[in-house]
Design a protein around this motif. Structure first.
Motif, PDB file in Angstrom:
ATOM      1  N   GLN A 135       0.851  -1.198   0.000  1.00 21.79           N
ATOM      2  CA  GLN A 135       0.000   0.000   0.000  1.00 21.79           C
ATOM      3  C   GLN A 135       0.882   1.241   0.000  1.00 21.79           C
ATOM      4  O   GLN A 135       1.152   1.830   1.047  1.00 21.79           O
ATOM      5  N   PRO A 183       2.329   5.090  -0.550  1.00 20.05           N
ATOM      6  CA  PRO A 183       1.768   6.442  -0.444  1.00 20.05           C
ATOM      7  C   PRO A 183       1.517   7.001  -1.851  1.00 20.05           C
ATOM      8  O   PRO A 183       2.225   6.648  -2.793  1.00 20.05           O
ATOM      9  N   ASP A 210       0.183  10.373  -4.405  1.00 23.11           N
ATOM     10  CA  ASP A 210      -0.193  11.779  -4.625  1.00 23.11           C
ATOM     11  C   ASP A 210      -0.053  12.103  -6.103  1.00 23.11           C
ATOM     12  O   ASP A 210       1.014  12.449  -6.600  1.00 23.11           O
ATOM     13  N   ASP A 270      -5.774  10.199  -7.489  1.00 26.61           N
ATOM     14  CA  ASP A 270      -5.385   9.633  -6.197  1.00 26.61           C
ATOM     15  C   ASP A 270      -6.250   8.427  -5.849  1.00 26.61           C
ATOM     16  O   ASP A 270      -5.743   7.364  -5.490  1.00 26.61           O
ATOM     17  N   ALA A 283      -5.074   4.544  -5.393  1.00 25.20           N
ATOM     18  CA  ALA A 283      -5.161   3.873  -4.094  1.00 25.20           C
ATOM     19  C   ALA A 283      -6.046   2.633  -4.174  1.00 25.20           C
ATOM     20  O   ALA A 283      -5.663   1.542  -3.736  1.00 25.20           O
ATOM     21  N   TRP A 323      -5.033  -1.401  -3.887  1.00 19.96           N
ATOM     22  CA  TRP A 323      -5.705  -2.273  -2.921  1.00 19.96           C
ATOM     23  C   TRP A 323      -6.302  -3.480  -3.639  1.00 19.96           C
ATOM     24  O   TRP A 323      -6.115  -4.622  -3.223  1.00 19.96           O
ATOM     25  N   ALA A 362      -5.287   3.123   9.940  1.00 18.98           N
ATOM     26  CA  ALA A 362      -4.121   3.460   9.123  1.00 18.98           C
ATOM     27  C   ALA A 362      -4.552   3.798   7.703  1.00 18.98           C
ATOM     28  O   ALA A 362      -4.110   4.799   7.116  1.00 18.98           O
ATOM     29  N   ALA A 363      -5.431   2.960   7.140  1.00 17.48           N
ATOM     30  CA  ALA A 363      -5.874   3.215   5.771  1.00 17.48           C
ATOM     31  C   ALA A 363      -6.672   4.514   5.691  1.00 17.48           C
ATOM     32  O   ALA A 363      -6.474   5.328   4.781  1.00 17.48           O
ATOM     33  N   ASN A 400      -6.490   7.144   7.457  1.00 15.35           N
ATOM     34  CA  ASN A 400      -5.672   8.347   7.540  1.00 15.35           C
ATOM     35  C   ASN A 400      -5.074   8.686   6.183  1.00 15.35           C
ATOM     36  O   ASN A 400      -4.999   9.845   5.791  1.00 15.35           O
ATOM     37  N   GLN A 401      -4.650   7.620   5.486  1.00 14.88           N
ATOM     38  CA  GLN A 401      -4.091   7.866   4.158  1.00 14.88           C
ATOM     39  C   GLN A 401      -5.150   8.472   3.227  1.00 14.88           C
ATOM     40  O   GLN A 401      -4.903   9.456   2.533  1.00 14.88           O
ATOM     41  N   HIS A 402      -6.319   7.864   3.238  1.00 15.29           N
ATOM     42  CA  HIS A 402      -7.359   8.305   2.315  1.00 15.29           C
ATOM     43  C   HIS A 402      -7.873   9.694   2.680  1.00 15.29           C
ATOM     44  O   HIS A 402      -8.188  10.508   1.810  1.00 15.29           O
ATOM     45  N   SER A 428      -6.284  12.150   3.819  1.00 13.89           N
ATOM     46  CA  SER A 428      -5.442  13.252   3.334  1.00 13.89           C
ATOM     47  C   SER A 428      -5.663  13.494   1.844  1.00 13.89           C
ATOM     48  O   SER A 428      -5.568  14.631   1.373  1.00 13.89           O
TER      49      SER A 428
END
Lengths: 210, 210, 210, 210
Positions: B79, B81, B83, B90, B94, B98, B135-136, B138-140, B142
């Motif tokens: 997974q 990061p 941008d 994005d 992502a 996945w 965790a996932a 938080n990534q999404h 942003s």
DNA sequence: CCCTAAACGAGACGGTACGTCTAGTCTTATG
DNA sequence: CATAAGACTAGACGTACCGTCTCGTTTAGGG
């Protein structure tokens, strides 16, 4: 699902007792609601129903299939047929009914447990798919097709994708439990899906991108 | 996750062996990929890792938590990061990553099994929520906040709802297995969500309705 | 000892299998003679008898009680009924048979081990007392009573003391192992006891001293 | 028994702590009296004595040997040297002291447990034989030899047999527990043995029969 | 006064067996 | 033939101790 899940009934010999069948299902429902699927054992069911283990295995091949039938006896009557006249109205009604049936209820816990169990029980996975997933999708499909007929959304919208976008998020919250599954959430999901569908977001990619 | 899952480390006495830890995780990953979580037994892990059962129980309180850690050692590096500069870019990247990681792979099977297991193992449910779901998200989050900053979508869009609408449908197909989980599906979902979000579908109801 | 050591038999359900019972006892005898009680494990018995552990625990509550029954199946047939016509003859025959059965034999080793085990297993201690000690004493008592009837020894001799003086020294050598347990030793013991008894040494103290 | 049961002491390095030694023995005695040898574990001793397991294993090779030493620290002082002037007086005094020390006391329970344990622990068996059996026999032997010197019993009486006939019955009652071990019983045993010996019952068979 | 070596407490280590539990099948007697 | 009861084999569970093995720390001589 009839009683004869495992093999054809035979005309000869003592007929299977309907009372036994009901006693088993009743005991299963009770144990399921009290302790959950994981803690359910065939031995407990047999003992509570005052029935031999054989009489259970004769009818249902596994704990999962048995639990599925017990679950459906509760669940099905909570999912009424719906036709409000608009796509958003239909979807809101359907999803709200579902949320009401499963959010914070034993039924919801059992539904989750059955999905979990189906991951390691192929027979249950098939039965689940046929008796729950497909049944629900047929109902939802007709709502969307009515909307297409009313020209609410594009004719070539991908109905499968739209359905997954309605129930996927709801199942997601039910299973992951990270955020509450409320009617408000359901309405937001419906709003996004309807808006996205009207804007043509669900038109198949090959055509969409062309 | 450090070794001291169960209790905090003690300066005194023989320190826990890092080799033992790695051997256990390696054996767990292997058995998980070969046979799945359901068929995984602590005894097999101990025997394959050439380790006493106590050395496993000392570190992990249950098969589920052990499997989670083993799973993460595989999953996390898949997974990356992301941008790309646009919301749709994005989200596509992502969700595609996945889907690629879980569709038809042992990793996907393990992910499903862990969600299933978490339904009946409260400790695992908590750990899963903290170490995977949060965790996932938080990534999404942003990504969506960058989109808001770029004025791609309304400032008051409900980020939580949007995230659930992205991953909910994908989890749904993975868990229910009624239809294939492909990158094409992922892109359609993204298209609907982005369209719906731009159309203001994700604005909170109270404000939206006002 | 019937099969139903733990709870009384029930008419209903599948009856306990006599074959299973025999297989367990046979395996136990073999392991007992090969490796001794200390090294005997229920798991080994189950595996050698090709039987589930539950089938053992269903019948015998502990390793000691199981071993006792296995031991008795060997031991009892080595202790014949005796009646030679004289006290010294009877006692010599009985003690010699006992010495022959236990001195340097697996049976002797098992007997010692069972006495040892009984020291920390109250159930075994009771069973041992009832099924071995009492059984033997009843046999010996009748010898001495016959001698009293023949006026070989005083009418008021303390039979219990005399019996303990016969078997006590023999058990002593078997257990302490400080000196060999031979038929010669047995005959010396008998000689001292008979001589002492005839001399009135076994008459109860209160009377004796009067 | 000195501390260096296992290997030679070394001049260099930190000397073994006498406090540690005493703490271990004290803890062992306490656990032995509270729970018995069977339930005694090295881990419990270590924990109660606030000592590392290594410090125990460094000094004593097994639980049995450790328990033996702890036992002797209690037992030895209960067995006084005896010389009353007559065989019957000596034997009565010795046996009564023994009965008083072991009948119904933790010491007696430990003595029994040690004999039991020695049956499956060869090292303990040897130590038991050397430090308990032989020590006692030497004491008793001198009593009998004094009686021979006084012409109380025949010169060629078999001393070993006489000794086994004194302690054998007493050990028998202690171990089998079928009848109480009292001073009265001890005196009866002594009476029979003395009477039998004076009557020449303990003279070796080959000579006796000639 | 340092240096070396052993003892020390703590606790991790690989094992073994425990007694319990549940699974799914088999075997009775009874209906 | 179905049924209730319960025995059957199989095998994982989590625990308890075993006796051994590291750790970092302490405690003595001997140089």
């Amino acid at each position: 699902m009839t009683s004869e899940t495992i093999s054809e009934p035979n005309k000869r010999g003592r007929p299977r007792s309907e009372e036994v069948e009901q006693a088993i299902l009743k005991a299963t429902v009770r144990l399921l609601d009290e302790r959950g699927l994981q803690a359910l054992t065939i031995e407990d069911v047999a003992s509570l129903a005052k029935v031999g283990k054989t009489s259970i295995y004769r009818r249902w091949p596994s704990k999962g299939i048995l639990a599925l039938e017990a679950f459906l006896s509760e669940f099905l009557q909570l999912q009424p047929p719906i036709d409000t006249g608009s796509l958003e109205g239909d979807l809101n009604a359907a999803l709200s009914a579902w949320v009401g049936a499963v959010a914070g209820t034993p039924t919801g816990r059992n539904l989750v447990a059955l999905i979990a169990q189906a991951q390691s029980d192929p027979d249950l996975a098939i039965a689940w798919s046929e008796r729950v997933v497909m049944a629900a999708r047929n109902q939802h499909r007709s709502m969307i097709e009515r909307a297409i007929a009313r020209n609410e959304i594009p004719r070539d919208s991908d109905v499968d994708v739209l359905m997954d976008m309605l129930y996927g998020p709801a199942y997601h919250r039910l299973l992951q439990g990270h955020l509450p599954l409320t009617e408000g959430f359901a309405q937001q999901v419906v709003a996004v899906v309807v808006a996205g569908a009207k804007a043509g977001g669900a038109v198949p990619l090959t055509i969409h991108k062309a």
